[in-house]
Enzyme design. Sequence first.
Site, PDB file in Angstrom:
ATOM      1  N   ASP B 129      -6.584  -1.795   4.711  1.00  0.00           N
ATOM      2  CA  ASP B 129      -7.932  -2.243   4.342  1.00  0.00           C
ATOM      3  C   ASP B 129      -7.924  -2.998   3.013  1.00  0.00           C
ATOM      4  OD1 ASP B 129      -8.916  -1.247   6.616  1.00  0.00           O
ATOM      5  OD2 ASP B 129      -9.722   0.611   5.735  1.00  0.00           O
ATOM      6  N   CYS B 130      -7.118  -2.501   2.070  1.00  0.00           N
ATOM      7  CA  CYS B 130      -7.076  -3.179   0.779  1.00  0.00           C
ATOM      8  C   CYS B 130      -6.090  -4.339   0.750  1.00  0.00           C
ATOM      9  CB  CYS B 130      -6.793  -2.183  -0.338  1.00  0.00           C
ATOM     10  SG  CYS B 130      -5.509  -1.005   0.068  1.00  0.00           S
ATOM     11  N   TYR B 131      -5.083  -4.301   1.636  1.00  0.00           N
ATOM     12  CA  TYR B 131      -4.091  -5.395   1.717  1.00  0.00           C
ATOM     13  C   TYR B 131      -4.030  -5.887   3.158  1.00  0.00           C
ATOM     14  CZ  TYR B 131      -2.369  -3.734  -2.814  1.00  0.00           C
ATOM     15  OH  TYR B 131      -2.249  -3.360  -4.119  1.00  0.00           O
TER      16      TYR B 131
END
Lengths: 128, 502
Positions: B129-131
């Site tokens: 989700d963050c990368y």
Amino acid sequence: MKLLVDFGNGNTQDPAIASAILETGIAASIERAMMEEDGGWVLLSVEDGEEERFSAALAKRGVASRIQTNSVVYNADECVDCGLCTSLCMKHVFSFDKDWNLVVDADRCVLCGRCAEFCPQRALTVQK
Amino acid sequence: MYETIDEINERIRDGSVRVATAEEMPGIVDELGTAGALKEVDVVTTGTFGAMCSSGVFLNFGHAEIPIRMEKMYLNDVEAHAGLAAVDCYLGATAESETLHADYGGAHVIEDFIAGKTVELRATGKGTDCYPRRAITNEFTLDELNQAVMVNPRNSYQCYDAATNMGNRMVRTYMGCLLPGHRNVTYSGAGCLSPLTNDPHFDVIGSGTPIFLGGANGIVIGEGTQSSPGTGFSTLMTCGNLKDMSPDFIRAATMTGYGVTMYVGVGVPIPLLNEEIVRHTAVRDEDLVTEIVDYGTPVRNRPVIRKVTYAELKSGSVEINGEEVRTAPLSSYKKAREVAGELKKRIEGGGFLMAKATHPIDNTKCNKPMAEKGETVHVSDVMVKSFVTVTGDQTVKEAAKLLLKGDTNHLPVIDKENRLSGIVTTYDISKAFANDVQEATVSEIMVQKVYTTTPDVPIDVAASMLQQNNIGALVVIDANRHVLGLLHSYDLGERVVRREQR
Ligand code: SF4
Ligand code: SF4
């Protein structure tokens, strides 16, 4: 001085080198040779200054030869003077001067190729 | 009498510092004595330039617009170790290219970066989700990286074995090509100019000691891996900024048949604080003893051929078994001098200050070899003990029958004392039949050069012997050449695979 004798397609039937030695009286020694049924080459060492005369004697018998110099080409920019080649070359082509710079006496080379294969910096090329 | 680091730094700043290289020290001490040398010289510079496989760089690439957590990374097709958060890697010098193999490796990538060349990065990640990004290909020059820091887990060996090869086959090692029959010796290290030979007890070198590394001003992190000061084989862990390094002092290399390595120049300044330290910097090549060992035997405790001093090694030849053998340094003594000279210049120029180590290095520690959990498999564990033999006076026909009965392709030939004298294989027998000489005796057709091994040899060593000679079996013998069994490559293949699956 080194003389590279080229036996081309192997058609020569004469003992060309032996005859040339007899004719000229020049003592030639065989440094390396590669002979097959269909030709090959011989690297000779002849006394300095006598190579032209020996070469002419071979030419008379239909055998080509040429003076072989600078057989090993040394790239000083790549070399780091590690000296591995000094211990691998049995012909003592390589040595160090007193300041640990590599000194190359290329005319002693007999074209075996070992130094070029193992130089860690790929600073040597052997050319025939 | 003693001096302090602060006093020496004062002199470095005001330009009055007196620096000597480690090579000059024996002469200075001879002339002035240790007390006089302490008065006349403030700092001694050391240097070495040799193959330091244990080298690598930490690189940071910064985050992309759509960020990626790089989990597998390649730089010019050389795999770097990811698994360090999202945009960092450690590129090891000896890692080899997936496409060019030993002709190009981590060391060459490092060299290309230093030379200002562009390097291609390929990376993949699983996507989070963050990368969210899963793959990236991009190009970088050294200037474009946020950080590029060389870290050498170990270098500057205090002393290293010299290598020769007593065997009858050329071996290609990290010590270079070693010719069969001890026809050359290679050694490593700069002898009296090497950093750690000048401070063997770590009186001044410790964590935080400023050093010269590949042209940059670096520091000692602490003891190097495998460091063993207690046995005279200490090492250092070092680091320095790749962005400040120069191709004059760091070079990629390939040891043919072994692989990629990196030549690194390291210099350590030794501030002379007391006479004890002075005495150590006066070391000569004649005092430095190492051992010539047989690299023809691929085990940890290689047989020692003889003791030798660096003075003998540097002379260009040594004697082994009554023969003159040429020696080659592998490290460059000329470059080692340049390192020590350059470091001297930097100190004299006022731009390189001494520092007291923040953490001393234990000078009693001894390195432990790897204790292998799970036992090593030996030839005796795998060899076939039921086998048939033949004697030299039996006929080829009889041998053929024995071969069929014995369910093997190899028949050891023994003499009257039951000692191995040769071998015949199915190939030799078929050849004899084809040539119509089946009435001939075995001794006429046997091969006398038999590849043999002994029961206590580790299986991997026997396996590489089979492979190197491209043969199907080794005859296992004891010290009296009595045949104990046969080691077939097919048994061995199975055994090795089975072990790996466990
Ligand atoms: S082996 Fe190569 S790098 Fe080493 S001294 Fe010879 S030419 Fe130079
Ligand atoms: S090619 Fe062979 S003979 Fe010639 S310099 Fe190299 S090692 Fe020596």
